[in-house]
Design a protein around this motif. Structure first.
Motif, PDB file in Angstrom:
ATOM      1  N   UNK A 254       0.907  -1.133   0.021  1.00 17.88           N
ATOM      2  CA  UNK A 254       0.038  -0.039  -0.135  1.00 17.88           C
ATOM      3  C   UNK A 254       0.867   1.212   0.068  1.00 17.88           C
ATOM      4  N   UNK A 255       1.883   1.385   0.880  1.00 21.90           N
ATOM      5  CA  UNK A 255       2.810   2.399   0.699  1.00 21.90           C
ATOM      6  C   UNK A 255       3.220   2.729  -0.477  1.00 21.90           C
ATOM      7  N   UNK A 256       3.758   1.494  -1.405  1.00 24.35           N
ATOM      8  CA  UNK A 256       4.306   1.618  -2.677  1.00 24.35           C
ATOM      9  C   UNK A 256       3.358   2.518  -3.423  1.00 24.35           C
ATOM     10  N   UNK A 257       2.179   2.050  -3.739  1.00 21.93           N
ATOM     11  CA  UNK A 257       1.113   2.700  -4.257  1.00 21.93           C
ATOM     12  C   UNK A 257       1.094   4.319  -3.922  1.00 21.93           C
ATOM     13  N   UNK A 258       0.878   4.670  -2.829  1.00 23.38           N
ATOM     14  CA  UNK A 258       0.750   5.721  -2.031  1.00 23.38           C
ATOM     15  C   UNK A 258       1.743   6.680  -2.542  1.00 23.38           C
ATOM     16  N   UNK A 259       3.035   6.495  -2.399  1.00 28.15           N
ATOM     17  CA  UNK A 259       4.280   7.276  -2.451  1.00 28.15           C
ATOM     18  C   UNK A 259       4.696   7.423  -3.820  1.00 28.15           C
ATOM     19  N   UNK A 281      -8.988   1.786  -6.780  1.00 25.45           N
ATOM     20  CA  UNK A 281      -9.018   3.363  -6.866  1.00 25.45           C
ATOM     21  C   UNK A 281      -7.752   3.810  -6.175  1.00 25.45           C
ATOM     22  N   UNK A 282      -7.067   3.234  -5.322  1.00 24.61           N
ATOM     23  CA  UNK A 282      -5.746   3.659  -4.947  1.00 24.61           C
ATOM     24  C   UNK A 282      -4.950   3.981  -5.931  1.00 24.61           C
TER      25      UNK A 282
END
Length: 348
Positions: A254-259, A281-282
């Motif tokens: 999840x951090x990889x997508x958000x960053x 949607x992320x």
């Protein structure tokens, strides 16, 4: 000959097994150093038994000396005495992926060291001649054993498509994460941020960073800081051009997508043993491409060249152990107290 034979979960025995002999188009090898990796650890812990239920000689990351060449081998460089790195995929050459040149997706793949074909933790082993890469004289057997795992990292960095001068985030500083960091730096990626919960691994990476031109812009402890917020602050709120998930843990995914910046890439190279919960949607709102990187395909030559040029220093993250300590090595890897262990098969 002696070999490290895994009979069942945590039941690994050093025992005598018959010597193999090369057939047509094959070579007989004397393994020198063999790496312990995450796939080996999964087998040792009892996972993946549905793939292979019988006893197996482990070892798919290894260097070796050619002992004998079978009939039909015409490459003059593949000769007795040559030091080689072994590409451990037994591929069919006939299925659609093989015909397309993407042999890492061979539909009939068998892995040396994870199958009845034999493995690198043995006195002798046999592979096809086209599976060996003769090493330059300047490289050692220890470096040769690292060509396979570093090729995993090299392939995923290629998939990430980070431009020289760009930015990247590496999640996880285990052996593949460290090799990914080194490969990014070798390709001229100027800002590399690394997230790793282990203090020992962060320290090892910091030492390597100092050896490769000033190091990572930031080495983060995800247990102490918000990784995504830190990455955005460092990149002016934009995010990195690409992130690499080498951790295999859902928070890292999840951090990889958000960053990752809008239109960037998140590459997952980690072997996940459990599914993750993911809302499309992320990635949708930022147009982030999520791509997987599986093993390697034609990466060995570039990695060998990089080793000759000093792109992958070994200081602080690679340690040899004798064959008799393989089980203890797995215990240490499971506990997270080691980084990269190489089995000195012949006791050099």
């Amino acid at each position: 000959m002696r070999a490290a034979v895994l009979h069942n979960a945590r039941d690994l025995r050093i025992e005598e097994v018959p010597d193999p002999a090369p057939g047509p188009g094959e070579v007989l090898l004397r393994p020198r150093f063999t790496g312990l990796c995450g796939s080996d650890l999964h087998f040792w812990e009892g996972g993946l038994r549905e793939v292979l239920a019988d006893p197996v000689i482990l070892g798919h990351e290894f260097s070796a000396e050619i002992v004998e060449v079978g009939s039909g081998v015409t490459d003059a460089a593949v000769r007795p005495g040559a030091l080689v790195a072994v590409e451990p995929m037994w591929t069919c050459g006939q299925c659609a992926p093989c015909v397309r040149g993407t042999y890492n997706f061979c539909r009939n793949m068998t892995w040396h060291g994870l199958s009845p074909k034999g493995g690198g933790m043995s006195g002798l082993t046999v592979v096809r001649a086209d599976m060996v890469h003769v090493l330059p004289e300047s490289l050692t057997a220890v470096q040769g054993a690292l060509v396979e795992p570093v090729s995993v990292a090299h392939h995923c960095v290629t998939r990430a498509q980070v431009p020289a001068g760009g930015t990247a985030l590496v999640l996880g500083a285990g052996p593949i994460g460290i090799a990914t960091y080194l490969d990014l730096r070798a390709r001229g990626v100027e800002r590399v941020i690394v997230s790793e919960p282990s203090a020992d691994r962060r320290a090892a990476l910091a030492k390597l960073a100092g050896m490769t031109g000033g190091g990572a812009d930031l080495i983060l402890d995800p247990g102490a800081v918000d990784v995504v917020a830190a990455v955005r602050e460092l990149t002016g709120g934009e995010g990195v051009d690409a992130s690499v998930d080498a951790a295999g843990a859902e928070p890292a995914f999840h951090a990889g997508i958000a960053a990752t910046r809008p239109g960037g890439r998140m590459v997952t190279v980690a072997v996940y043993m459990k599914p993750v919960t993911f809302h499309p949607m992320a990635a949708f709102l930022g147009g982030v491409d999520i791509v997987a990187s599986c093993a390697y395909c034609n990466d060995f030559p570039a990695v060998i060249d990089g080793m000759v040029n000093g792109s992958y220093p070994l200081d602080g993250w690679v340690r040899p152990i004798p064959l008799e300590e393989v089980a203890a090595g797995f215990t240490a890897l499971e506990a997270g107290t080691e980084l990269k262990l190489l089995v000195d098969v012949q006791g050099s």
